[in-house]
Design an enzyme around this catalytic site. Structure first.
Site, PDB file in Angstrom:
ATOM      1  CD  GLU A  60     -16.853   2.903   5.666  1.00 33.10           C
ATOM      2  OE1 GLU A  60     -18.070   3.126   5.460  1.00 33.10           O
ATOM      3  OE2 GLU A  60     -16.421   1.776   5.987  1.00 33.10           O
ATOM      4  NE  ARG A  79     -12.622   4.294  13.456  1.00 34.97           N
ATOM      5  CZ  ARG A  79     -13.147   4.104  12.251  1.00 34.97           C
ATOM      6  NH1 ARG A  79     -13.277   2.881  11.766  1.00 34.97           N
ATOM      7  NH2 ARG A  79     -13.546   5.127  11.525  1.00 34.97           N
ATOM      8  CG  HIS A  97     -18.394   6.793  11.868  1.00 34.57           C
ATOM      9  ND1 HIS A  97     -17.408   5.882  12.190  1.00 34.57           N
ATOM     10  CD2 HIS A  97     -19.275   6.114  11.102  1.00 34.57           C
ATOM     11  CE1 HIS A  97     -17.688   4.709  11.660  1.00 34.57           C
ATOM     12  NE2 HIS A  97     -18.836   4.822  10.985  1.00 34.57           N
ATOM     13  CE1 TYR A 108     -17.512  -4.548   8.268  1.00 32.93           C
ATOM     14  CE2 TYR A 108     -16.771  -2.603   7.078  1.00 32.93           C
ATOM     15  CZ  TYR A 108     -17.199  -3.200   8.243  1.00 32.93           C
ATOM     16  OH  TYR A 108     -17.306  -2.455   9.396  1.00 32.93           O
ATOM     17  CD  GLU A 126     -15.857   0.714  10.075  1.00 33.88           C
ATOM     18  OE1 GLU A 126     -16.643   0.016   9.383  1.00 33.88           O
ATOM     19  OE2 GLU A 126     -16.033   1.924  10.288  1.00 33.88           O
TER      20      GLU A 126
END
Length: 469
Positions: free
Chosen positions: A163, A73, A118, A307, A373
């Site tokens: 995000e 990615r 991003h 995360y 992620e």
């Protein structure tokens, strides 16, 4: 335990690894501007050189091959391709760079997963209002169509925006990320709204023009912690948890996967707080109009960045101040049993991934999911023999396998964050997430595999070969 065609990947982002911030006609981005202003980033650090992947791509490719990845990615730098953000001027050097990256990956039997945005908006577009401007959706769509036309014959997995929650809140509410705005209680909602409009417009463009021939899939990457009530039997904590999930994952997932509009619990909370504080006029959470593209259904898979986890208690607003924190009215706390890895916010909770995947299956109509992620950070003393991170990857991947086998979640792939140590936004180079260590004091930016990189390679090799244990 995993399908044979499971995507085993790792991820990076352009500003975090490429460097070459002025090389070969690249225009400035908002992160170039933000980092060059004093006081915004740890140690006054910046991404001017970073891992120097713009010049050292072949070294990155060696790392990718050493891990045995099936997917990689990467993100495209909008300002490297279109220096002023528009297709009026195409930087052919940027096109050549990404063509080489994509072609080299495919030559090594690695599938590129490409993120269009991003965090690094061209500064020229920020000067025109950036993500607060309603016109940004059309500009993004033009950029997306340029990328689909230029690279889409070889790219089968696309992510439009990474995000949006982080971009909106940290960049426009908290001022911790570029462009560093602190317009509390208003700008983040507007930015999120325009990001959804931009994503949906680009998705429709791909679906109608490019999909018939290119046969790829498009989504947007949503970040979320796993959230659960601090006290399971407390109605206030349960309600706060539902509200917190609505303000994070639901903010963007609900319009795309469920109703085409924001969660009602989110709008109700915002409007109630506005009334309480005497804020008059239209809702601070914008409404989609008939002129906007259809939002519902504009994702071909669910891209999840996970995360950590949090327990949630009722309360925790910021008094009589108009802000997102007051709107949400929920306090996130750590469970003392969760170890902290590196960054202070990153509590290690691999089982939270399984719980979140089950929640996504049940709430968002059982979509195909890619974990785009997931990672474990180091700070302080460098540990090439990073035993804790090895255990983290083993435990996390086992939890993901359980979600597939026992919960029936349709997980199609997993991307570790990140391929190599990089510029971690406001934390600069003080936080290391890489499977490869990068020596930023070395002009050659030497890469050295961590023990966790070797462990991840072992895991990939085991499952690619069809072993179940």
């Amino acid at each position: 335990m995993f399908p044979r065609d499971f995507a085993w990947g790792a991820g990076t982002a352009a500003y975090q690894i490429e460097g070459g911030w002025q090389a070969d006609g690249k225009g400035p981005s908002i992160w170039d501007t933000f980092c060059h202003e004093s006081g915004n980033v740890f140690g006054e650090q910046n991404g001017d050189v970073a891992g120097n992947s713009y010049e050292l791509w072949e070294k990155d490719l060696e790392c990718i091959q050493l891990l045995g990845l099936t997917h990689y990615r990467l993100s495209l730098s909008w300002a490297r391709l279109l220096p002023d953000g528009t297709t009026r001027h195409v930087n052919q050097k940027g096109v050549q760079y990404y063509n080489k990256v994509i072609d080299d990956l495919l030559a090594c039997n690695v599938s590129p997963t490409v993120t269009l945005y991003h965090f690094d908006l061209p500064q020229a577009l920020q000067d025109q209002g950036g993500w607060k401007s309603p016109g940004i959706a059309a500009l993004f769509d033009n950029y997306a169509k340029f990328c689909f036309q230029t690279f889409g014959d070889r790219v089968k997995l696309w992510i439009t925006i990474n995000e949006p929650h982080v971009c909106a809140k940290l960049g426009h509410e908290d001022g911790l990320h570029a462009p560093g705005l602190k317009e509390k209680g208003t700008a983040a909602y507007l930015v999120g709204h325009n990001m959804l409009r931009a994503h949906a417009t680009a998705w429709h463009s791909y679906s109608s023009v490019y999909r018939p021939e290119q046969k790829g899939a498009v989504s947007l990457a949503l970040n979320s912690d796993w959230l659960e009530p601090s006290q399971q039997g407390c109605k206030e904590d349960v309600a706060a948890t539902e509200r917190d999930l609505a303000f994070t994952l639901g903010w963007f997932a609900w319009p795309v996967f469920v109703t085409g509009d924001y969660p009602e619990i989110m709008r109700s909370a915002i409007d109630a707080q506005s009334r309480k504080l005497g804020h008059s006029g239209a809702s601070r959470l914008p409404r989609f109009s008939n002129d906007d593209p259809t939002i519902l259904g504009t994702a071909d898979f669910f891209a999840l960045n996970y995360y950590t986890s949090r327990k949630v208690k009722s309360g925790g607003g910021c008094g009589q101040t108009l802000c997102m924190k007051s709107d949400r009215d929920a306090e996130e706390v750590l469970d003392s049993s969760w170890p902290i890895c590196g960054a202070s916010w990153l509590a290690v909770a691999p089982d939270g991934l399984r719980k979140l995947l089950k929640y996504i299956k049940d709430t968002f109509k059982n979509p195909a999911v890619y974990v785009t992620e997931n990672g474990f950070s180091q700070v302080g003393l460098l540990q090439i023999e990073d035993v804790q991170r090895c255990e983290f990857y083993k435990e996390t991947i086992m939890e993901m396998a359980t979600a597939i086998q026992e919960d029936g979640v349709d997980v199609r792939g997993y991307f570790a964050w990140s391929l190599m140590d990089n510029f971690e936004w406001a934390d600069g180079y003080s936080v290391r997430f890489g499977l490869f260590h990068v020596d930023f004091s070395d002009s050659k930016r030497s890469r050295t595999i961590y023990r966790s990189g070797r462990e991840y390679a072992r895991i990939i090799s085991k499952y690619k070969s069809g072993q179940s244990k």
